[in-house]
Design a protein around this motif. Structure first.
Motif, PDB file in Angstrom:
ATOM      1  N   UNK A 300      -6.776   3.380 -10.393  1.00 44.51           N
ATOM      2  CA  UNK A 300      -5.333   3.540 -10.156  1.00 44.51           C
ATOM      3  C   UNK A 300      -4.949   4.942  -9.708  1.00 44.51           C
ATOM      4  N   UNK A 301      -5.592   5.969 -10.273  1.00 44.78           N
ATOM      5  CA  UNK A 301      -5.292   7.340  -9.854  1.00 44.78           C
ATOM      6  C   UNK A 301      -5.692   7.569  -8.403  1.00 44.78           C
ATOM      7  N   UNK A 302      -6.866   7.072  -8.025  1.00 41.06           N
ATOM      8  CA  UNK A 302      -7.331   7.261  -6.649  1.00 41.06           C
ATOM      9  C   UNK A 302      -6.417   6.538  -5.660  1.00 41.06           C
ATOM     10  N   UNK A 303      -6.112   5.271  -5.943  1.00 38.66           N
ATOM     11  CA  UNK A 303      -5.268   4.498  -5.030  1.00 38.66           C
ATOM     12  C   UNK A 303      -3.859   5.071  -4.969  1.00 38.66           C
ATOM     13  N   UNK A 304      -3.331   5.484  -6.107  1.00 36.24           N
ATOM     14  CA  UNK A 304      -1.997   6.065  -6.125  1.00 36.24           C
ATOM     15  C   UNK A 304      -1.920   7.344  -5.300  1.00 36.24           C
ATOM     16  N   UNK A 305      -2.971   8.148  -5.361  1.00 29.71           N
ATOM     17  CA  UNK A 305      -3.001   9.384  -4.578  1.00 29.71           C
ATOM     18  C   UNK A 305      -3.020   9.089  -3.081  1.00 29.71           C
ATOM     19  N   UNK A 306      -3.824   8.100  -2.680  1.00 22.18           N
ATOM     20  CA  UNK A 306      -3.903   7.742  -1.259  1.00 22.18           C
ATOM     21  C   UNK A 306      -2.548   7.255  -0.751  1.00 22.18           C
ATOM     22  N   UNK A 307      -1.909   6.381  -1.508  1.00 19.14           N
ATOM     23  CA  UNK A 307      -0.624   5.829  -1.074  1.00 19.14           C
ATOM     24  C   UNK A 307       0.461   6.905  -1.045  1.00 19.14           C
ATOM     25  N   UNK A 308       0.476   7.783  -2.029  1.00 12.51           N
ATOM     26  CA  UNK A 308       1.468   8.862  -2.045  1.00 12.51           C
ATOM     27  C   UNK A 308       1.270   9.808  -0.870  1.00 12.51           C
ATOM     28  N   UNK A 309       0.003  10.110  -0.576  1.00 10.23           N
ATOM     29  CA  UNK A 309      -0.295  10.997   0.554  1.00 10.23           C
ATOM     30  C   UNK A 309       0.156  10.373   1.867  1.00 10.23           C
ATOM     31  N   UNK A 310      -0.142   9.082   2.049  1.00 11.35           N
ATOM     32  CA  UNK A 310       0.271   8.401   3.276  1.00 11.35           C
ATOM     33  C   UNK A 310       1.787   8.384   3.408  1.00 11.35           C
ATOM     34  N   UNK A 311       2.491   8.141   2.305  1.00 10.87           N
ATOM     35  CA  UNK A 311       3.952   8.053   2.354  1.00 10.87           C
ATOM     36  C   UNK A 311       4.590   9.388   2.722  1.00 10.87           C
ATOM     37  N   UNK A 312       4.106  10.467   2.120  1.00 15.68           N
ATOM     38  CA  UNK A 312       4.743  11.761   2.385  1.00 15.68           C
ATOM     39  C   UNK A 312       4.384  12.292   3.768  1.00 15.68           C
ATOM     40  N   UNK A 313       3.165  11.982   4.251  1.00 14.97           N
ATOM     41  CA  UNK A 313       2.805  12.349   5.617  1.00 14.97           C
ATOM     42  C   UNK A 313       3.674  11.606   6.615  1.00 14.97           C
ATOM     43  N   UNK A 314       3.865  10.308   6.364  1.00 10.44           N
ATOM     44  CA  UNK A 314       4.701   9.511   7.265  1.00 10.44           C
ATOM     45  C   UNK A 314       6.121  10.057   7.298  1.00 10.44           C
ATOM     46  N   UNK A 315       6.669  10.390   6.128  1.00 11.70           N
ATOM     47  CA  UNK A 315       8.036  10.933   6.077  1.00 11.70           C
ATOM     48  C   UNK A 315       8.139  12.253   6.843  1.00 11.70           C
ATOM     49  N   UNK A 316       7.110  13.073   6.753  1.00 12.46           N
ATOM     50  CA  UNK A 316       7.127  14.365   7.448  1.00 12.46           C
ATOM     51  C   UNK A 316       7.031  14.183   8.958  1.00 12.46           C
ATOM     52  N   UNK A 317       6.142  13.301   9.395  1.00  4.16           N
ATOM     53  CA  UNK A 317       5.892  13.159  10.825  1.00  4.16           C
ATOM     54  C   UNK A 317       7.013  12.417  11.551  1.00  4.16           C
ATOM     55  N   UNK A 318       7.702  11.502  10.878  1.00  2.00           N
ATOM     56  CA  UNK A 318       8.761  10.733  11.551  1.00  2.00           C
ATOM     57  C   UNK A 318      10.146  11.305  11.295  1.00  2.00           C
ATOM     58  N   UNK A 319      10.229  12.435  10.603  1.00  2.00           N
ATOM     59  CA  UNK A 319      11.548  13.024  10.326  1.00  2.00           C
ATOM     60  C   UNK A 319      12.279  13.249  11.647  1.00  2.00           C
ATOM     61  N   UNK A 320      13.536  12.802  11.745  1.00  4.63           N
ATOM     62  CA  UNK A 320      14.224  12.808  13.044  1.00  4.63           C
ATOM     63  C   UNK A 320      14.557  14.186  13.606  1.00  4.63           C
ATOM     64  N   UNK A 321      14.647  15.196  12.780  1.00  8.15           N
ATOM     65  CA  UNK A 321      14.978  16.531  13.279  1.00  8.15           C
ATOM     66  C   UNK A 321      13.801  17.183  13.983  1.00  8.15           C
ATOM     67  N   UNK A 322      14.091  18.321  14.616  1.00  6.53           N
ATOM     68  CA  UNK A 322      13.020  19.052  15.301  1.00  6.53           C
ATOM     69  C   UNK A 322      11.977  19.537  14.308  1.00  6.53           C
TER      70      UNK A 322
END
Length: 437
Positions: A300-322
Protein backbone atom coordinates in the motif's frame (compact mmCIF):
# COMPACT_ATOMS: atom_id res chain seq x y z
CA UNK A 1 12.92 -23.75 22.32
CA UNK A 2 9.43 -23.03 20.99
CA UNK A 3 8.58 -20.50 18.32
CA UNK A 4 6.80 -18.47 20.97
CA UNK A 5 9.95 -18.33 23.04
CA UNK A 6 11.92 -17.26 20.04
CA UNK A 7 9.44 -14.48 19.32
CA UNK A 8 9.41 -13.27 22.91
CA UNK A 9 13.17 -13.14 22.92
CA UNK A 10 12.95 -10.81 19.97
CA UNK A 11 15.35 -12.76 17.79
CA UNK A 12 15.79 -16.03 15.97
CA UNK A 13 18.66 -18.52 16.17
CA UNK A 14 21.75 -17.23 14.41
CA UNK A 15 20.58 -13.61 14.40
CA UNK A 16 23.42 -11.06 14.72
CA UNK A 17 23.36 -9.25 18.08
CA UNK A 18 23.32 -5.63 16.87
CA UNK A 19 24.41 -3.13 19.51
CA UNK A 20 27.03 -0.36 19.57
CA UNK A 21 29.70 -2.34 17.73
CA UNK A 22 27.25 -3.02 14.92
CA UNK A 23 26.35 0.67 14.73
CA UNK A 24 30.03 1.65 14.56
CA UNK A 25 30.89 -0.80 11.78
CA UNK A 26 27.70 -0.10 9.86
CA UNK A 27 28.40 3.62 10.27
CA UNK A 28 31.63 3.21 8.32
CA UNK A 29 29.76 1.47 5.52
CA UNK A 30 27.04 4.11 5.27
CA UNK A 31 29.66 6.87 5.35
CA UNK A 32 31.00 5.41 2.08
CA UNK A 33 27.47 5.47 0.64
CA UNK A 34 27.06 9.05 1.90
CA UNK A 35 30.13 10.20 -0.02
CA UNK A 36 29.14 8.20 -3.10
CA UNK A 37 25.76 9.97 -3.21
CA UNK A 38 27.45 13.37 -2.93
CA UNK A 39 29.56 12.52 -5.96
CA UNK A 40 26.64 10.92 -7.84
CA UNK A 41 24.32 13.90 -7.43
CA UNK A 42 26.97 16.61 -7.86
CA UNK A 43 25.99 17.02 -11.49
CA UNK A 44 22.44 17.89 -10.44
CA UNK A 45 23.57 21.28 -9.13
CA UNK A 46 26.18 21.71 -11.87
CA UNK A 47 24.09 20.85 -14.92
CA UNK A 48 23.89 24.37 -16.33
CA UNK A 49 27.57 24.98 -15.53
CA UNK A 50 28.51 21.72 -17.27
CA UNK A 51 26.56 22.77 -20.36
CA UNK A 52 28.56 26.01 -20.48
CA UNK A 53 31.91 24.37 -19.69
CA UNK A 54 31.65 21.65 -22.33
CA UNK A 55 29.47 23.61 -24.81
CA UNK A 56 26.73 20.96 -25.05
CA UNK A 57 22.93 20.93 -25.39
CA UNK A 58 20.22 19.11 -23.45
CA UNK A 59 20.72 15.68 -25.05
CA UNK A 60 24.49 15.73 -24.60
CA UNK A 61 24.10 17.01 -21.05
CA UNK A 62 21.74 14.17 -20.20
CA UNK A 63 24.34 11.72 -21.53
CA UNK A 64 26.50 12.43 -18.46
CA UNK A 65 23.86 11.07 -16.10
CA UNK A 66 22.66 8.41 -18.53
CA UNK A 67 26.14 6.92 -18.89
CA UNK A 68 26.69 7.07 -15.16
CA UNK A 69 23.40 5.28 -14.51
CA UNK A 70 23.97 2.84 -17.37
CA UNK A 71 27.21 1.74 -15.74
CA UNK A 72 25.53 1.71 -12.32
CA UNK A 73 22.58 -0.41 -13.47
CA UNK A 74 24.77 -2.75 -15.52
CA UNK A 75 27.00 -3.36 -12.51
CA UNK A 76 24.24 -4.28 -10.06
CA UNK A 77 24.12 -8.05 -10.65
CA UNK A 78 27.94 -8.40 -10.95
CA UNK A 79 28.33 -6.38 -7.75
CA UNK A 80 25.73 -8.51 -5.97
CA UNK A 81 27.67 -11.62 -6.97
CA UNK A 82 30.93 -10.02 -5.84
CA UNK A 83 29.47 -9.11 -2.45
CA UNK A 84 28.20 -12.66 -1.97
CA UNK A 85 31.60 -14.04 -2.93
CA UNK A 86 34.24 -11.55 -1.68
CA UNK A 87 32.45 -9.89 1.22
CA UNK A 88 31.58 -6.28 1.99
CA UNK A 89 34.98 -4.86 2.91
CA UNK A 90 36.75 -5.71 -0.32
CA UNK A 91 33.91 -4.54 -2.54
CA UNK A 92 33.46 -1.27 -0.64
CA UNK A 93 37.20 -0.55 -0.81
CA UNK A 94 37.28 -1.11 -4.57
CA UNK A 95 34.15 1.00 -5.05
CA UNK A 96 35.53 3.90 -2.99
CA UNK A 97 38.75 3.92 -4.97
CA UNK A 98 36.85 4.00 -8.27
CA UNK A 99 34.31 6.70 -7.46
CA UNK A 100 36.98 8.93 -5.92
CA UNK A 101 39.11 8.59 -9.05
CA UNK A 102 36.05 9.43 -11.13
CA UNK A 103 35.36 12.59 -9.14
CA UNK A 104 38.98 13.74 -9.49
CA UNK A 105 38.87 13.03 -13.22
CA UNK A 106 35.65 15.03 -13.59
CA UNK A 107 37.25 17.95 -11.77
CA UNK A 108 40.20 18.01 -14.15
CA UNK A 109 38.29 17.29 -17.37
CA UNK A 110 38.65 19.92 -20.04
CA UNK A 111 36.77 18.05 -22.78
CA UNK A 112 33.36 16.43 -23.05
CA UNK A 113 34.82 12.98 -23.78
CA UNK A 114 37.13 12.99 -20.75
CA UNK A 115 34.28 14.15 -18.53
CA UNK A 116 32.08 11.31 -19.82
CA UNK A 117 34.77 8.74 -19.04
CA UNK A 118 35.13 10.17 -15.53
CA UNK A 119 31.39 9.93 -14.84
CA UNK A 120 31.42 6.33 -16.07
CA UNK A 121 34.24 5.50 -13.63
CA UNK A 122 32.31 7.26 -10.86
CA UNK A 123 29.19 5.25 -11.69
CA UNK A 124 31.18 2.01 -11.53
CA UNK A 125 32.43 2.76 -8.03
CA UNK A 126 29.06 4.10 -6.89
CA UNK A 127 27.44 0.85 -8.01
CA UNK A 128 29.43 -1.06 -5.40
CA UNK A 129 28.24 0.90 -2.38
CA UNK A 130 24.55 0.46 -1.65
CA UNK A 131 24.31 -3.31 -2.06
CA UNK A 132 27.38 -3.64 0.15
CA UNK A 133 25.75 -1.48 2.82
CA UNK A 134 22.57 -3.58 2.70
CA UNK A 135 24.65 -6.74 3.08
CA UNK A 136 26.58 -5.17 5.97
CA UNK A 137 23.32 -4.36 7.75
CA UNK A 138 21.99 -7.91 7.35
CA UNK A 139 25.24 -9.32 8.77
CA UNK A 140 25.40 -7.04 11.83
CA UNK A 141 21.75 -6.46 12.84
CA UNK A 142 18.86 -8.81 13.70
CA UNK A 143 16.54 -9.64 10.80
CA UNK A 144 13.60 -7.79 12.39
CA UNK A 145 15.62 -4.57 12.04
CA UNK A 146 16.08 -5.07 8.29
CA UNK A 147 13.45 -2.60 7.01
CA UNK A 148 14.49 0.12 9.46
CA UNK A 149 18.22 -0.34 8.77
CA UNK A 150 17.60 -0.17 5.01
CA UNK A 151 15.55 3.02 5.36
CA UNK A 152 18.26 4.57 7.53
CA UNK A 153 20.80 3.75 4.84
CA UNK A 154 18.61 5.53 2.32
CA UNK A 155 18.27 8.42 4.77
CA UNK A 156 22.04 8.79 4.98
CA UNK A 157 22.21 8.72 1.20
CA UNK A 158 19.73 11.58 1.01
CA UNK A 159 21.83 13.48 3.53
CA UNK A 160 24.62 13.18 0.97
CA UNK A 161 22.24 14.59 -1.62
CA UNK A 162 21.52 17.47 0.74
CA UNK A 163 25.22 18.21 1.11
CA UNK A 164 25.58 18.17 -2.65
CA UNK A 165 22.62 20.51 -3.10
CA UNK A 166 23.65 23.02 -0.43
CA UNK A 167 27.42 22.94 -0.06
CA UNK A 168 28.74 21.82 -3.44
CA UNK A 169 26.54 24.34 -5.24
CA UNK A 170 28.05 27.15 -3.15
CA UNK A 171 31.58 25.85 -3.64
CA UNK A 172 31.02 25.62 -7.37
CA UNK A 173 30.10 29.25 -7.67
CA UNK A 174 32.62 30.35 -5.06
CA UNK A 175 35.91 28.62 -5.93
CA UNK A 176 35.14 27.32 -9.41
CA UNK A 177 34.67 23.97 -11.14
CA UNK A 178 38.08 22.33 -10.62
CA UNK A 179 38.55 23.35 -6.99
CA UNK A 180 35.01 22.38 -6.00
CA UNK A 181 35.06 18.88 -7.51
CA UNK A 182 38.68 18.13 -6.62
CA UNK A 183 38.18 19.38 -3.08
CA UNK A 184 35.14 17.17 -2.56
CA UNK A 185 37.16 14.11 -3.61
CA UNK A 186 39.12 14.33 -0.33
CA UNK A 187 36.07 12.83 1.37
CA UNK A 188 36.52 9.71 -0.74
CA UNK A 189 40.10 9.28 0.45
CA UNK A 190 39.00 9.64 4.09
CA UNK A 191 36.31 6.95 3.93
CA UNK A 192 38.66 4.61 2.05
CA UNK A 193 41.07 4.75 4.99
CA UNK A 194 38.21 4.03 7.42
CA UNK A 195 37.13 1.00 5.41
CA UNK A 196 40.62 -0.44 5.18
CA UNK A 197 41.39 0.04 8.88
CA UNK A 198 38.14 -0.61 10.72
CA UNK A 199 35.42 -2.29 8.62
CA UNK A 200 34.59 -5.95 9.32
CA UNK A 201 32.25 -8.10 7.25
CA UNK A 202 30.46 -9.69 10.21
CA UNK A 203 30.65 -9.97 14.03
CA UNK A 204 32.72 -12.69 15.63
CA UNK A 205 30.87 -15.96 15.88
CA UNK A 206 28.52 -15.07 13.04
CA UNK A 207 30.61 -16.09 10.08
CA UNK A 208 28.47 -17.15 7.12
CA UNK A 209 28.44 -20.83 6.24
CA UNK A 210 30.91 -21.69 3.48
CA UNK A 211 29.21 -21.77 0.11
CA UNK A 212 30.81 -23.38 -2.94
CA UNK A 213 31.71 -21.01 -5.78
CA UNK A 214 32.18 -22.80 -9.06
CA UNK A 215 32.86 -20.16 -11.70
CA UNK A 216 30.23 -19.53 -14.35
CA UNK A 217 27.98 -22.28 -13.02
CA UNK A 218 27.81 -20.52 -9.65
CA UNK A 219 26.95 -17.21 -11.32
CA UNK A 220 24.17 -18.75 -13.36
CA UNK A 221 22.72 -20.54 -10.34
CA UNK A 222 22.74 -17.41 -8.19
CA UNK A 223 21.04 -15.24 -10.81
CA UNK A 224 18.53 -17.89 -11.89
CA UNK A 225 17.55 -18.83 -8.33
CA UNK A 226 17.10 -15.18 -7.33
CA UNK A 227 15.09 -14.35 -10.44
CA UNK A 228 12.77 -17.34 -9.97
CA UNK A 229 11.55 -15.85 -6.72
CA UNK A 230 8.45 -13.68 -7.35
CA UNK A 231 9.53 -11.49 -4.42
CA UNK A 232 12.76 -10.57 -6.22
CA UNK A 233 10.89 -9.59 -9.38
CA UNK A 234 8.27 -7.69 -7.41
CA UNK A 235 11.04 -5.86 -5.57
CA UNK A 236 12.61 -4.89 -8.89
CA UNK A 237 9.35 -3.44 -10.24
CA UNK A 238 8.56 -1.60 -7.01
CA UNK A 239 12.02 -0.04 -7.18
CA UNK A 240 11.57 0.67 -10.91
CA UNK A 241 8.24 2.44 -10.48
CA UNK A 242 8.89 4.46 -7.35
CA UNK A 243 12.44 5.74 -7.56
CA UNK A 244 12.89 7.36 -10.96
CA UNK A 245 10.67 10.52 -10.78
CA UNK A 246 12.70 11.96 -7.91
CA UNK A 247 16.01 10.59 -9.20
CA UNK A 248 15.58 12.31 -12.57
CA UNK A 249 14.50 15.53 -10.86
CA UNK A 250 17.44 15.63 -8.45
CA UNK A 251 20.10 14.17 -10.67
CA UNK A 252 19.72 16.51 -13.64
CA UNK A 253 16.42 17.97 -14.82
CA UNK A 254 14.94 19.51 -11.66
CA UNK A 255 17.05 22.66 -11.67
CA UNK A 256 16.59 23.42 -15.40
CA UNK A 257 12.84 22.74 -15.09
CA UNK A 258 12.42 25.11 -12.16
CA UNK A 259 14.63 27.84 -13.65
CA UNK A 260 13.79 27.68 -17.36
CA UNK A 261 10.19 26.40 -17.33
CA UNK A 262 8.95 27.87 -14.05
CA UNK A 263 10.91 31.13 -14.11
CA UNK A 264 12.48 30.75 -10.67
CA UNK A 265 15.88 32.00 -9.64
CA UNK A 266 18.66 29.50 -9.06
CA UNK A 267 18.51 30.20 -5.36
CA UNK A 268 14.78 29.47 -5.11
CA UNK A 269 15.15 26.38 -7.32
CA UNK A 270 17.93 25.14 -5.05
CA UNK A 271 15.67 25.57 -2.03
CA UNK A 272 13.00 23.44 -3.70
CA UNK A 273 15.55 20.74 -4.50
CA UNK A 274 16.53 20.85 -0.85
CA UNK A 275 12.87 20.37 0.07
CA UNK A 276 12.83 17.13 -1.95
CA UNK A 277 15.78 15.87 0.06
CA UNK A 278 14.36 16.95 3.44
CA UNK A 279 11.00 15.37 2.60
CA UNK A 280 12.82 12.19 1.65
CA UNK A 281 14.55 12.06 5.01
CA UNK A 282 11.35 12.58 6.99
CA UNK A 283 9.29 10.13 4.94
CA UNK A 284 12.10 7.57 5.13
CA UNK A 285 11.91 7.55 8.92
CA UNK A 286 8.12 7.21 8.81
CA UNK A 287 8.10 4.42 6.21
CA UNK A 288 10.82 2.51 8.08
CA UNK A 289 8.87 2.57 11.33
CA UNK A 290 5.59 1.61 9.64
CA UNK A 291 7.04 -1.38 7.76
CA UNK A 292 9.00 -2.57 10.81
CA UNK A 293 5.71 -2.76 12.73
CA UNK A 294 3.29 -3.66 9.93
CA UNK A 295 4.94 -5.76 7.22
CA UNK A 296 1.79 -5.81 5.10
CA UNK A 297 1.97 -2.04 4.68
CA UNK A 298 4.78 -2.41 2.10
CA UNK A 299 2.61 -2.63 -1.00
CA UNK A 300 0.00 0.00 0.00
CA UNK A 301 2.82 2.46 0.74
CA UNK A 302 4.50 1.78 -2.59
CA UNK A 303 1.29 2.04 -4.62
CA UNK A 304 0.15 5.12 -2.74
CA UNK A 305 3.45 6.85 -3.45
CA UNK A 306 3.24 6.07 -7.17
CA UNK A 307 -0.32 7.37 -7.45
CA UNK A 308 0.42 10.52 -5.44
CA UNK A 309 3.48 11.24 -7.57
CA UNK A 310 1.51 10.80 -10.79
CA UNK A 311 -1.29 13.05 -9.54
CA UNK A 312 0.93 15.93 -8.47
CA UNK A 313 3.04 15.74 -11.64
CA UNK A 314 -0.12 15.84 -13.74
CA UNK A 315 -1.42 18.86 -11.80
CA UNK A 316 1.89 20.68 -12.29
CA UNK A 317 2.23 19.94 -16.00
CA UNK A 318 -1.38 20.77 -16.98
CA UNK A 319 -1.68 23.90 -14.84
CA UNK A 320 -3.28 26.49 -17.16
CA UNK A 321 -1.00 29.40 -16.28
CA UNK A 322 2.41 30.06 -17.77
CA UNK A 323 4.02 28.96 -14.51
CA UNK A 324 2.72 26.67 -11.78
CA UNK A 325 2.08 28.52 -8.49
CA UNK A 326 4.68 28.19 -5.75
CA UNK A 327 2.35 26.22 -3.49
CA UNK A 328 1.97 23.55 -6.18
CA UNK A 329 5.73 23.34 -6.72
CA UNK A 330 6.16 22.93 -2.97
CA UNK A 331 3.63 20.08 -2.98
CA UNK A 332 5.40 18.52 -5.98
CA UNK A 333 8.78 18.57 -4.27
CA UNK A 334 7.33 17.29 -1.00
CA UNK A 335 5.68 14.33 -2.74
CA UNK A 336 8.80 13.59 -4.79
CA UNK A 337 10.57 13.21 -1.46
CA UNK A 338 8.56 10.04 -0.82
CA UNK A 339 9.93 8.32 -3.95
CA UNK A 340 13.27 7.34 -2.41
CA UNK A 341 11.80 5.73 0.73
CA UNK A 342 9.16 3.96 -1.39
CA UNK A 343 11.89 2.50 -3.61
CA UNK A 344 13.53 1.02 -0.52
CA UNK A 345 10.42 -1.07 -0.02
CA UNK A 346 11.51 -3.09 -3.04
CA UNK A 347 14.31 -4.60 -0.96
CA UNK A 348 11.74 -5.57 1.69
CA UNK A 349 10.11 -7.82 -0.91
CA UNK A 350 13.38 -9.31 -2.18
CA UNK A 351 15.03 -9.85 1.22
CA UNK A 352 12.63 -12.43 2.70
CA UNK A 353 12.36 -14.19 -0.67
CA UNK A 354 16.05 -15.20 -0.70
CA UNK A 355 18.40 -17.05 1.69
CA UNK A 356 21.47 -15.25 3.12
CA UNK A 357 23.86 -16.58 0.47
CA UNK A 358 21.79 -14.89 -2.27
CA UNK A 359 21.09 -11.55 -0.57
CA UNK A 360 23.68 -9.64 -2.57
CA UNK A 361 22.52 -11.03 -5.91
CA UNK A 362 18.84 -10.43 -5.13
CA UNK A 363 19.57 -6.88 -3.96
CA UNK A 364 21.50 -6.25 -7.16
CA UNK A 365 18.57 -7.38 -9.29
CA UNK A 366 16.17 -5.21 -7.30
CA UNK A 367 18.44 -2.18 -7.38
CA UNK A 368 18.62 -2.32 -11.17
CA UNK A 369 14.96 -1.37 -11.45
CA UNK A 370 14.95 2.27 -10.44
CA UNK A 371 18.21 3.05 -12.17
CA UNK A 372 17.09 1.54 -15.48
CA UNK A 373 13.92 3.65 -15.24
CA UNK A 374 15.93 6.75 -14.31
CA UNK A 375 18.40 6.24 -17.15
CA UNK A 376 15.58 5.77 -19.66
CA UNK A 377 13.76 8.88 -18.46
CA UNK A 378 16.89 11.03 -18.41
CA UNK A 379 17.49 10.18 -22.06
CA UNK A 380 13.85 10.59 -23.08
CA UNK A 381 13.50 13.99 -21.39
CA UNK A 382 16.70 15.27 -23.03
CA UNK A 383 15.64 14.08 -26.48
CA UNK A 384 12.10 15.43 -26.10
CA UNK A 385 13.40 18.81 -24.95
CA UNK A 386 15.59 19.07 -28.04
CA UNK A 387 12.81 17.91 -30.38
CA UNK A 388 10.09 20.14 -28.91
CA UNK A 389 12.17 23.28 -28.39
CA UNK A 390 12.42 22.90 -24.59
CA UNK A 391 8.76 22.07 -23.95
CA UNK A 392 9.05 20.66 -20.44
CA UNK A 393 5.37 19.69 -20.29
CA UNK A 394 5.74 17.24 -23.15
CA UNK A 395 9.17 16.05 -22.01
CA UNK A 396 8.14 15.26 -18.44
CA UNK A 397 4.96 13.50 -19.60
CA UNK A 398 7.24 10.51 -20.30
CA UNK A 399 7.14 9.86 -16.54
CA UNK A 400 3.55 8.59 -16.80
CA UNK A 401 4.48 5.97 -19.40
CA UNK A 402 7.00 4.24 -17.14
CA UNK A 403 4.73 4.54 -14.11
CA UNK A 404 1.98 2.74 -16.02
CA UNK A 405 4.39 -0.04 -17.05
CA UNK A 406 5.63 -0.49 -13.51
CA UNK A 407 2.17 -0.52 -11.95
CA UNK A 408 1.08 -3.22 -14.39
CA UNK A 409 3.96 -5.47 -13.36
CA UNK A 410 3.48 -4.83 -9.63
CA UNK A 411 -0.19 -5.78 -9.80
CA UNK A 412 0.67 -8.86 -11.86
CA UNK A 413 3.29 -10.17 -9.38
CA UNK A 414 1.88 -9.21 -6.01
CA UNK A 415 -0.29 -12.32 -5.54
CA UNK A 416 2.48 -14.79 -6.40
CA UNK A 417 4.98 -13.01 -4.18
CA UNK A 418 2.59 -12.97 -1.23
CA UNK A 419 1.84 -16.70 -1.57
CA UNK A 420 5.52 -17.58 -1.80
CA UNK A 421 6.32 -15.46 1.25
CA UNK A 422 3.62 -17.20 3.28
CA UNK A 423 5.01 -20.59 2.25
CA UNK A 424 8.50 -19.57 3.43
CA UNK A 425 7.10 -18.30 6.74
CA UNK A 426 5.30 -21.60 7.39
CA UNK A 427 8.46 -23.55 6.52
CA UNK A 428 10.58 -21.45 8.88
CA UNK A 429 8.12 -22.02 11.72
CA UNK A 430 8.31 -25.77 11.20
CA UNK A 431 12.12 -25.66 11.21
CA UNK A 432 12.39 -23.57 14.40
CA UNK A 433 9.68 -25.15 16.52
CA UNK A 434 12.11 -27.78 17.86
CA UNK A 435 15.28 -25.73 18.06
CA UNK A 436 17.30 -26.95 21.11
CA UNK A 437 17.36 -24.61 24.10
Amino acid sequence: MSRAAISSAGSIPGDPPGGRRALAVWGIGVSVYFVAVIFRTSLGVAGLDAADRFHVGASALSTFSILQLLVYAGMQIPVGLLVDRLGTKKVLAIGTLLFTAGQVGFALSASYGTALASRALLGCGDAMTFISVLRLGSRWFPARRGPLVAQFAGLVGMAGNLVSTLMLARLLHGVGWTAAFAGSSVAGAVVLVLVLLFLKDHPEGHEPEPFPHQGAAYVRRQIAASWREPGTRLGLWVHFTTQFPAMVFLLLWGLPFLVEAQGLSRGTAGELLTLVVLSNMVVGLVYGQIVARHHRARLPLALGTVLATAAVWAATLVYPGEHAPMWLLIVLCSVLGACGPASMLGFDFARPANPPERQGTASGITNMGGFVASMTTLLAVGVLLDVTGDDYRIAFSFVFLLQALGLTQILRLRGRAARRERERLVASRVETVHVPA
